[in-house]
Design a protein around this motif. Structure first.
Motif, PDB file in Angstrom:
ATOM      1  N   GLN A  25     -16.689  10.782 -13.360  1.00  0.00           N
ATOM      2  CA  GLN A  25     -17.605   9.658 -13.206  1.00  0.00           C
ATOM      3  C   GLN A  25     -19.014  10.137 -12.863  1.00  0.00           C
ATOM      4  N   ILE A  26     -19.108  11.134 -12.007  1.00  0.00           N
ATOM      5  CA  ILE A  26     -20.428  11.668 -11.644  1.00  0.00           C
ATOM      6  C   ILE A  26     -21.093  12.303 -12.864  1.00  0.00           C
ATOM      7  N   ALA A  27     -20.341  13.109 -13.606  1.00  0.00           N
ATOM      8  CA  ALA A  27     -20.905  13.764 -14.792  1.00  0.00           C
ATOM      9  C   ALA A  27     -21.349  12.740 -15.829  1.00  0.00           C
ATOM     10  N   VAL A  28     -20.530  11.734 -16.061  1.00  0.00           N
ATOM     11  CA  VAL A  28     -20.877  10.689 -17.032  1.00  0.00           C
ATOM     12  C   VAL A  28     -22.114   9.921 -16.553  1.00  0.00           C
ATOM     13  N   GLY A  29     -22.202   9.663 -15.264  1.00  0.00           N
ATOM     14  CA  GLY A  29     -23.375   8.979 -14.712  1.00  0.00           C
ATOM     15  C   GLY A  29     -24.642   9.797 -14.866  1.00  0.00           C
ATOM     16  N   ILE A  30     -24.540  11.096 -14.597  1.00  0.00           N
ATOM     17  CA  ILE A  30     -25.698  11.980 -14.777  1.00  0.00           C
ATOM     18  C   ILE A  30     -26.108  12.009 -16.241  1.00  0.00           C
ATOM     19  N   GLU A  31     -25.124  12.072 -17.115  1.00  0.00           N
ATOM     20  CA  GLU A  31     -25.436  12.103 -18.543  1.00  0.00           C
ATOM     21  C   GLU A  31     -26.128  10.816 -18.983  1.00  0.00           C
ATOM     22  N   LEU A  32     -25.613   9.681 -18.557  1.00  0.00           N
ATOM     23  CA  LEU A  32     -26.225   8.413 -18.951  1.00  0.00           C
ATOM     24  C   LEU A  32     -27.641   8.308 -18.397  1.00  0.00           C
ATOM     25  N   ALA A  33     -27.828   8.665 -17.142  1.00  0.00           N
ATOM     26  CA  ALA A  33     -29.177   8.637 -16.550  1.00  0.00           C
ATOM     27  C   ALA A  33     -30.106   9.591 -17.297  1.00  0.00           C
ATOM     28  N   GLY A  34     -29.598  10.762 -17.643  1.00  0.00           N
ATOM     29  CA  GLY A  34     -30.412  11.747 -18.360  1.00  0.00           C
ATOM     30  C   GLY A  34     -30.833  11.273 -19.732  1.00  0.00           C
ATOM     31  N   VAL A  35     -29.882  10.755 -20.496  1.00  0.00           N
ATOM     32  CA  VAL A  35     -30.215  10.332 -21.856  1.00  0.00           C
ATOM     33  C   VAL A  35     -31.139   9.114 -21.831  1.00  0.00           C
ATOM     34  N   LEU A  36     -30.973   8.231 -20.856  1.00  0.00           N
ATOM     35  CA  LEU A  36     -31.876   7.075 -20.759  1.00  0.00           C
ATOM     36  C   LEU A  36     -33.279   7.501 -20.332  1.00  0.00           C
ATOM     37  N   ALA A  37     -33.365   8.354 -19.323  1.00  0.00           N
ATOM     38  CA  ALA A  37     -34.679   8.795 -18.831  1.00  0.00           C
ATOM     39  C   ALA A  37     -35.400   9.647 -19.867  1.00  0.00           C
ATOM     40  N   VAL A  38     -34.702  10.639 -20.395  1.00  0.00           N
ATOM     41  CA  VAL A  38     -35.327  11.528 -21.377  1.00  0.00           C
ATOM     42  C   VAL A  38     -35.623  10.776 -22.669  1.00  0.00           C
ATOM     43  N   GLY A  39     -34.716   9.893 -23.072  1.00  0.00           N
ATOM     44  CA  GLY A  39     -34.946   9.103 -24.279  1.00  0.00           C
ATOM     45  C   GLY A  39     -36.203   8.265 -24.171  1.00  0.00           C
ATOM     46  N   ALA A  40     -36.357   7.580 -23.048  1.00  0.00           N
ATOM     47  CA  ALA A  40     -37.552   6.751 -22.838  1.00  0.00           C
ATOM     48  C   ALA A  40     -38.804   7.608 -22.735  1.00  0.00           C
ATOM     49  N   LEU A  41     -38.708   8.700 -21.986  1.00  0.00           N
ATOM     50  CA  LEU A  41     -39.863   9.586 -21.803  1.00  0.00           C
ATOM     51  C   LEU A  41     -40.287  10.232 -23.119  1.00  0.00           C
TER      52      LEU A  41
END
Length: 150
Positions: A74-90
């Motif tokens: 769950q932690i890894a999936v959460g980090i991945e989702l946060a990463g792809v959303l943040a980096v995608g937007a940026l």
């Protein structure tokens, strides 16, 4: 934990497919990132570092699912989702930060958006496992056993 505890079977059914996709992405993103870091890191250090981080997160998620480590998954999936959303937007807001794409750039468009869809699917699957575990625990606490848990 008893052998019929749902956490032990994270890598069965849909979990097996999710773990396989994470493994494939860990290898592909990791190999690409290692090559880029080793040969042209100075051209796009942020992109290549983020791709390396993405590969590491994919490895952690795959191993956690295979080993039945729900919280770690769950932690890894959460980090991945946060990463792809943040980096995608940026990557859309400040494209100059990404002269070369990372795995998570443009929400994973270079990988058919799988980097965006995978953590969503993983989070849904892990939530279902958590519900099964709650059901299992409540049934065993009431003396119902695990017979009704598939």
């Amino acid at each position: 934990m008893s052998s019929d505890n749902p956490d032990r079977s994270l890598a069965s059914g849909p979990g097996r497919l999710i773990a396989l996709v994470y493994t494939v992405f860990a290898v592909s993103a990791g190999a690409r990132a290692l090559f880029q870091v080793g040969t042209k890191f100075t051209e796009a250090p942020l992109s290549y570092t983020l791709s390396t981080i993405a590969a590491a997160v994919y490895i952690v998620a795959a191993v956690a699912i295979v080993r039945g480590r729900r919280t770690t998954a769950q932690i890894a999936v959460g980090i991945e989702l946060a990463g792809v959303l943040a980096v995608g937007a940026l990557s859309y807001a400040v494209p100059s930060l990404f002269p070369e794409a990372s795995v998570w750039s443009h929400f994973g468009s270079g990988y058919a958006f799988v980097p965006l869809l995978l953590p969503i699917g993983g989070a849904i699957y892990l939530a279902q496992v958590r519900r099964r575990r709650s059901l299992y625990n409540s049934e065993t606490a009431c003396g119902g056993g695990a017979a009704s848990v598939s």
